[in-house]
Scaffold this active site. Sequence first.
Site, PDB file in Angstrom:
ATOM      1  N   ARG A  17       0.818  -1.217   0.000  1.00 28.57           N
ATOM      2  CA  ARG A  17       0.000   0.000   0.000  1.00 28.57           C
ATOM      3  C   ARG A  17       0.853   1.269   0.000  1.00 28.57           C
ATOM      4  NH1 ARG A  17      -3.669  -0.264   4.908  1.00 28.57           N
ATOM      5  NH2 ARG A  17      -1.971  -1.548   5.686  1.00 28.57           N
ATOM      6  N   LYS A 113     -20.987   3.632  -5.994  1.00 27.50           N
ATOM      7  CA  LYS A 113     -20.372   2.352  -6.338  1.00 27.50           C
ATOM      8  C   LYS A 113     -20.110   2.207  -7.836  1.00 27.50           C
ATOM      9  CE  LYS A 113     -22.357  -1.386  -4.787  1.00 27.50           C
ATOM     10  NZ  LYS A 113     -21.418  -2.423  -4.341  1.00 27.50           N
ATOM     11  N   ILE A 436     -28.632   2.776  16.328  1.00 24.70           N
ATOM     12  CA  ILE A 436     -28.420   1.685  15.370  1.00 24.70           C
ATOM     13  C   ILE A 436     -27.471   0.613  15.886  1.00 24.70           C
ATOM     14  CG2 ILE A 436     -27.741   1.193  12.976  1.00 24.70           C
ATOM     15  CD1 ILE A 436     -30.303   2.898  13.328  1.00 24.70           C
ATOM     16  N   GLY A 437     -26.699   0.916  16.911  1.00 21.31           N
ATOM     17  CA  GLY A 437     -25.866  -0.151  17.471  1.00 21.31           C
ATOM     18  C   GLY A 437     -24.557   0.322  18.054  1.00 21.31           C
ATOM     19  N   GLU A 489     -21.229  -1.933  20.949  1.00 21.17           N
ATOM     20  CA  GLU A 489     -20.289  -2.577  20.012  1.00 21.17           C
ATOM     21  C   GLU A 489     -18.828  -2.181  20.218  1.00 21.17           C
ATOM     22  OE1 GLU A 489     -21.667  -2.409  15.896  1.00 21.17           O
ATOM     23  OE2 GLU A 489     -23.755  -2.530  16.516  1.00 21.17           O
ATOM     24  N   ASP A 604     -28.406  -6.673  11.124  1.00 20.56           N
ATOM     25  CA  ASP A 604     -28.143  -5.614  10.137  1.00 20.56           C
ATOM     26  C   ASP A 604     -27.915  -6.172   8.739  1.00 20.56           C
ATOM     27  OD1 ASP A 604     -28.181  -3.594  12.071  1.00 20.56           O
ATOM     28  OD2 ASP A 604     -26.057  -3.874  12.542  1.00 20.56           O
ATOM     29  N   HIS A 699     -23.218  11.068   9.387  1.00 22.43           N
ATOM     30  CA  HIS A 699     -21.943  11.228   8.693  1.00 22.43           C
ATOM     31  C   HIS A 699     -21.336  12.600   8.922  1.00 22.43           C
ATOM     32  CE1 HIS A 699     -24.277   8.093   6.702  1.00 22.43           C
ATOM     33  NE2 HIS A 699     -23.122   7.473   6.643  1.00 22.43           N
ATOM     34  N   CYS A 731     -27.643   5.828  11.066  1.00 23.21           N
ATOM     35  CA  CYS A 731     -26.685   4.707  11.022  1.00 23.21           C
ATOM     36  C   CYS A 731     -25.973   4.639  12.378  1.00 23.21           C
ATOM     37  CB  CYS A 731     -25.699   4.917   9.866  1.00 23.21           C
ATOM     38  SG  CYS A 731     -24.751   3.427   9.471  1.00 23.21           S
TER      39      CYS A 731
HETATM   40  N1  GLN Z   1     -24.903  -1.946  13.916  1.00 24.08           N
HETATM   41  C1  GLN Z   1     -23.917  -1.332  13.086  1.00 24.08           C
HETATM   42  C2  GLN Z   1     -23.430  -0.054  13.726  1.00 24.08           C
HETATM   43  O1  GLN Z   1     -24.201   0.571  14.402  1.00 24.08           O
HETATM   44  C3  GLN Z   1     -24.467  -1.013  11.719  1.00 24.08           C
HETATM   45  C4  GLN Z   1     -23.439  -0.405  10.818  1.00 24.08           C
HETATM   46  C5  GLN Z   1     -23.897  -0.175   9.382  1.00 24.08           C
HETATM   47  O2  GLN Z   1     -25.041  -0.074   9.089  1.00 24.08           O
HETATM   48  N2  GLN Z   1     -23.000  -0.083   8.454  1.00 24.08           N
HETATM   49  O3  GLN Z   1     -22.294   0.347  13.545  1.00 24.08           O
HETATM   50 ZN    ZN Z   2     -26.008   1.875   8.599  1.00 26.72          ZN
END
Ligand code: GLN
Ligand code: ZN
Length: 763
Positions: A17, A113, A436-437, A489, A604, A699, A731
């Site tokens: 890299r 993409k 979301i987590g 997480e 997910d 984001h 997210c």
């Molecule tokens: N559960 C994951 C998080 O919260 C979902 C991530 C994702 O959607 N890319 O990070």
């Molecule tokens: Zn997400």
Amino acid sequence: MKVISTAVGYPYIGENREWKRCLEAYWKGELQEETYLTNMKSIRLENLKRQQALGLELLTVGDFTFYDRMLDHATMFGMVPDRYQWKDDKVDLSTYYAMARGANNAVACEMTKWFNTNYHYIVPEYEDQQLRLTRNYILDYYQEAKQELGINAKPTIIGPYTFVQLTKGYDEKSKALLYVKLLPLYVQLLQQLVDAGAEWIQVEEPALVLSLSEDDVKLVQEIYKQIATEVPRAQIMLQTYFEGLSAYEKLSQLPVAGIGLDFVHGKKENMNSIRKYGFPEQKVLGIGIVNGRDIWRGNLAEMSTDINAIVKLTNAKHTWIQSSCSLQHVPVTTKTETNLDKTLTNALAFADEKVSEILDVSIFIKEGEWSNKNCLSQSMQAIDALANHESRKNEVVKELLLHVQPEDFQRPMSYVDRQVLQQKVLQLPDFPTTTIGSFPQSPEVKRTRTAWRKKEITDAVYEEFVRKETARWIQIQEDIGLDVFVHGEFERTDMVEYFGEKLSGFAFTDNAWVVSYGSRCVKPPIIYGDVEWTAPMTVKEVKEAQQLTSKHVKGMLTGPVTILNWSFVRDDISRDQVANQIALALREEVRALENAGIAIIQVDEPALREGLPLRKENWEEYLSWSVNSFKLATSRVENETQIHTHMCYCEFNDFIGPIRALDADVISIETSRSHGELIHSLKQRNYELGIGLGVYDIHSPRVPSVDEISKILNDALEVITKEQFWVNPDCGLKTRKEEETIASLKNMVKAAQKLRKEQELRV
Ligand code: GLN
Ligand code: ZN
């Protein structure tokens, strides 16, 4: 017959890299522009030398980039959006990188993409600018290779049809004008290459494998007619890949010197077309036979048989034996993988090994015998050994798959009835709030994990750290006033890797990097054996979190299709079989979570949509098995257990059907950037299951105000009923800072509380 070995493109990142390091050092200001350019030049030449040393006959230039090739083309044509205030003659590096990454007051260009790959390109923006050839990079690379290495290389460019297809900012009317401006620049560019002595020019037109209307076909014919008229001396290899060439009957007759076809991913279709319409006698046929998308050693015997069949069928007098597409989608070399199972390593082929395969088969086709006496048997042995590897003989997994019943794919009770039972257990308020987590992965979290991986700290110390961080965030969630909690997480770096490391059948390389976008590289896991659940993977963390609160803590898993789509996958069984193996393993984990008393389990699937085939006519087949594998993982639960799912990077407008088919009790989706659209499509089609529209964009570090979120909630109330309405960010929050996360979530909770009050008053 004349046979030449070549590759459509080669990875630019370097064995270690180097390219990424160089680029990032420049961004950090550690390299002056001049040094940066010199270093990049050495990387570029080194990549050519490697291919030369391997023996490839026709080398490609122009596959190199300073960020992204679509961006190179846009800047080459002066297609710079106004907001970057570019006035100069040439597009300087700072404007170039501003377009890629944003600067001061100008946001970055969009990224999306590249066809069905995991590479993302920069979307050019046409704003009716005056276009001109600001610089011919491709010519520079061509001349550089000639001068420095004495190579008469094949320059490659992205063709005008594909370039315009992937550009935004025009409608059907202004499209014609865009072509009027752009084609002369292509002509100029090609002419300069021809004048400099380029014998062949590869023009990449992957968009020609998409579904084409009659008008599209006419347009393509016009484009190439004009090019042929204006640069008659250009010998163009029109290169297609990722599927079979569409409208073959007409497009194979385009006035170009050669046509490159993908005989891996478009094999069936291209073969059928050739059988039906033949191949133009005077044209060179590019036979894309070495898979540029996978990491497996090819079957040389099969490839050579295929080539012979193709040659016989086409009567081609002149062929190029090549990769099916650019090798940029695979890592550089297997030589640096010293820690993998030997049988596995032996069965792998990355870019360098694929180049060798191209050579082996092309020599065989030319000379009727294998150059290296052993290459055929070595390749067969390697493939056989992996096929017979014990990791592929897992009887437990085979049995399980064999005994899958229709009821394994279907929850026994309908959503409407389940919902009542679930609400009894869960006792959630209206407009329940959740996340979301993931919560922020602070530098400390990352540092501690790295230390643990390097064995600088013990398992016990690491686990204690994760436990404390989780407990701290449970308290934070209490303070914020969220309704459904997550454990955060903190133990995971990556949502696929975490599970891959705990399931059987996965391997993790040391160095198999591929570019995802810009300088960002990913190292996808390899699924090479049968996937089996052996022990609980997430129960400990979630259970511990649950013990700290009276609120429900969601179990958090990555779905089978996402694990599949973000990995390199074995090719001896079909993708849906692999997906089902993963699904069965996840089903075991779901069960373990349920047994531990977890009432809500989120699975997910952010990558479900991106696995869609390029052509719409193939969507149904993919969707049927991918949706099923999600259901296989999630259907065998108690009626009271609430299954959630989450998707991001997703345009939902044409996807509500499949989402409905997942039958997940609740879905949380990314919408904060295309809210209006989703609301519109929900209006058109009702969706009765639980749904949480992302109410703010994670984001960005910006903290959304209560009013802003309230507005979104109120708009959504038009199409989503109170009974199905969830409130969440769009997210996971792992890339955000703690402060902004807490502030944003507090506002989100306030907005939900406000909405509850307003609704009560209304009654
Ligand atoms: N559960 C994951 C998080 O919260 C979902 C991530 C994702 O959607 N890319 O990070
Ligand atoms: Zn997400």
